[in-house]
Design a protein around this motif. Structure first.
Motif, mmCIF file in Angstrom:
data_model
loop_
_atom_site.group_PDB
_atom_site.id
_atom_site.type_symbol
_atom_site.label_atom_id
_atom_site.label_comp_id
_atom_site.label_asym_id
_atom_site.label_seq_id
_atom_site.Cartn_x
_atom_site.Cartn_y
_atom_site.Cartn_z
ATOM 1 N N THR A 62 0.880 -1.235 0.100
ATOM 2 C CA THR A 62 -0.166 -0.080 -0.016
ATOM 3 C C THR A 62 0.639 1.431 0.003
ATOM 4 O OG1 THR A 62 -1.560 -1.018 1.056
ATOM 5 C CG2 THR A 62 -1.623 1.349 1.221
ATOM 6 N N MET A 63 1.846 1.260 0.880
ATOM 7 C CA MET A 63 2.835 2.468 0.630
ATOM 8 C C MET A 63 3.540 2.500 -0.276
ATOM 9 S SD MET A 63 3.358 4.676 2.841
ATOM 10 C CE MET A 63 4.120 6.085 2.140
ATOM 11 N N TYR A 64 3.994 1.510 -0.733
ATOM 12 C CA TYR A 64 4.959 1.564 -2.167
ATOM 13 C C TYR A 64 3.692 1.963 -3.492
ATOM 14 C CZ TYR A 64 7.977 -1.718 -0.106
ATOM 15 O OH TYR A 64 8.917 -2.349 0.838
ATOM 16 N N CYS A 65 2.578 1.703 -3.339
ATOM 17 C CA CYS A 65 1.723 2.163 -4.496
ATOM 18 C C CYS A 65 1.280 3.921 -4.153
ATOM 19 C CB CYS A 65 0.154 1.419 -4.329
ATOM 20 S SG CYS A 65 -0.096 0.958 -5.966
ATOM 21 N N ILE A 66 1.364 4.246 -2.747
ATOM 22 C CA ILE A 66 0.877 5.554 -2.535
ATOM 23 C C ILE A 66 2.241 6.505 -2.863
ATOM 24 C CG2 ILE A 66 0.798 7.085 -0.592
ATOM 25 C CD1 ILE A 66 -0.816 5.066 0.639
ATOM 26 N N THR A 67 3.410 5.999 -2.674
ATOM 27 C CA THR A 67 4.564 6.545 -3.365
ATOM 28 C C THR A 67 4.769 6.769 -4.535
ATOM 29 O OG1 THR A 67 5.586 6.014 -1.194
ATOM 30 C CG2 THR A 67 7.261 6.658 -2.843
ATOM 31 N N LEU A 68 4.358 5.712 -5.300
ATOM 32 C CA LEU A 68 4.489 5.638 -6.885
ATOM 33 C C LEU A 68 3.412 6.627 -7.523
ATOM 34 C CD1 LEU A 68 5.806 4.285 -9.527
ATOM 35 C CD2 LEU A 68 3.794 2.609 -9.386
ATOM 36 N N SER A 69 2.504 6.732 -6.889
ATOM 37 C CA SER A 69 1.286 7.565 -7.522
ATOM 38 C C SER A 69 1.856 8.858 -7.329
ATOM 39 C CB SER A 69 -0.020 7.231 -6.939
ATOM 40 O OG SER A 69 -0.175 7.510 -5.543
ATOM 41 N N ASP A 70 2.519 9.364 -6.124
ATOM 42 C CA ASP A 70 2.703 10.717 -5.625
ATOM 43 C C ASP A 70 4.129 11.279 -6.415
ATOM 44 O OD1 ASP A 70 0.852 11.733 -4.098
ATOM 45 O OD2 ASP A 70 2.343 11.451 -2.267
ATOM 46 N N ILE A 71 4.893 10.088 -6.944
ATOM 47 C CA ILE A 71 6.113 10.344 -7.765
ATOM 48 C C ILE A 71 5.475 10.629 -9.054
ATOM 49 C CG2 ILE A 71 8.030 9.177 -8.745
ATOM 50 C CD1 ILE A 71 8.644 8.016 -5.974
ATOM 51 N N LEU A 72 4.914 10.074 -9.571
ATOM 52 C CA LEU A 72 4.240 9.973 -10.910
ATOM 53 C C LEU A 72 3.519 11.432 -11.124
ATOM 54 C CD1 LEU A 72 3.450 8.651 -13.662
ATOM 55 C CD2 LEU A 72 1.299 7.884 -12.766
ATOM 56 N N VAL A 73 2.676 11.759 -10.126
ATOM 57 C CA VAL A 73 2.092 13.070 -10.288
ATOM 58 C C VAL A 73 3.005 14.367 -10.017
ATOM 59 C CG1 VAL A 73 0.487 14.712 -8.930
ATOM 60 C CG2 VAL A 73 -0.240 12.218 -9.530
ATOM 61 N N VAL A 90 -4.821 7.881 -13.664
ATOM 62 C CA VAL A 90 -3.743 6.855 -13.446
ATOM 63 C C VAL A 90 -3.394 7.036 -11.979
ATOM 64 C CG1 VAL A 90 -1.504 6.163 -14.168
ATOM 65 C CG2 VAL A 90 -3.224 6.621 -15.892
ATOM 66 N N PRO A 91 -3.074 8.107 -11.367
ATOM 67 C CA PRO A 91 -2.550 8.148 -9.971
ATOM 68 C C PRO A 91 -3.750 7.878 -9.007
ATOM 69 C CG PRO A 91 -1.797 9.992 -11.080
ATOM 70 C CD PRO A 91 -2.726 9.410 -11.939
ATOM 71 N N VAL A 92 -4.946 8.218 -9.423
ATOM 72 C CA VAL A 92 -6.038 7.935 -8.682
ATOM 73 C C VAL A 92 -6.431 6.349 -8.832
ATOM 74 C CG1 VAL A 92 -8.749 8.123 -8.560
ATOM 75 C CG2 VAL A 92 -7.160 9.942 -8.889
ATOM 76 N N GLY A 93 -6.255 5.635 -10.064
ATOM 77 C CA GLY A 93 -6.303 4.301 -10.135
ATOM 78 C C GLY A 93 -5.472 3.579 -9.337
ATOM 79 N N LEU A 94 -3.971 3.905 -9.450
ATOM 80 C CA LEU A 94 -2.960 3.502 -8.582
ATOM 81 C C LEU A 94 -3.215 3.366 -7.046
ATOM 82 C CD1 LEU A 94 0.463 4.573 -10.299
ATOM 83 C CD2 LEU A 94 -0.672 2.258 -10.091
ATOM 84 N N PHE A 95 -3.636 4.786 -6.706
ATOM 85 C CA PHE A 95 -4.078 4.976 -5.140
ATOM 86 C C PHE A 95 -5.190 3.720 -4.821
ATOM 87 C CE2 PHE A 95 -6.222 7.022 -1.863
ATOM 88 C CZ PHE A 95 -5.235 7.128 -1.137
ATOM 89 N N ILE A 96 -6.343 3.805 -5.399
ATOM 90 C CA ILE A 96 -7.223 3.077 -5.379
ATOM 91 C C ILE A 96 -6.758 1.509 -5.326
ATOM 92 C CG2 ILE A 96 -9.538 2.060 -6.033
ATOM 93 C CD1 ILE A 96 -10.149 5.136 -6.898
ATOM 94 N N LEU A 97 -6.133 1.072 -6.389
ATOM 95 C CA LEU A 97 -5.861 -0.237 -6.314
ATOM 96 C C LEU A 97 -4.698 -0.426 -5.223
ATOM 97 C CD1 LEU A 97 -5.112 -1.032 -10.198
ATOM 98 C CD2 LEU A 97 -6.861 -1.668 -8.617
#
Length: 125
Positions: A62-73, A90-97
């Protein structure tokens, strides 16, 4: 860092980002102009990875996905690499997933462990 502090931090970051995504969608407020969010999340990921066996693997993902979405944005905000429609969903989708999949797997894991614990306790009595 204590396990409880790290886990509460991950949950609070997830809730904070959920509120931030809502603010972006509804009011159009830019919240990714400060890069210290990413540094904080990277430190949290490093701490969780270093203390691997002490933290649930689903919470780590979960933390890795949150970090990835923030880095992408944030990278898109600096370099403007992706179109607006893509960067909104895409970041919202990553965050939700990143929240739904680990949460579902954690619940399934919790139910299995409880069943095994009940069986083990019934055999010891």
């Amino acid at each position: 860092m204590s396990k409880l502090l790290v886990r509460l931090t991950v949950v609070s970051v997830a809730i904070y980002l959920l509120c931030c995504y809502v603010a972006v969608m509804v009011w159009g407020i830019d919240i990714w102009s400060q890069l210290y969010y990413i540094l904080f999340e990277l430190c949290l990921c490093a701490c969780m990875t270093a203390q691997g066996k002490y933290h649930c693997k689903y919470l780590r993902w979960t933390m890795y996905c949150i970090t990835l979405s923030d880095i992408l944005v944030s990278v898109d905000g600096i370099f403007d690499l992706l179109p607006y429609n893509f960067i909104v969903f895409v970041p919202v989708g990553l965050f939700i997933l990143g929240l739904l999949i680990p949460l579902t797997l954690a619940l399934i894991h919790y139910i299995k462990v409880r069943k095994q614990k009940k069986i083990w306790q019934s055999r010891n009595y």
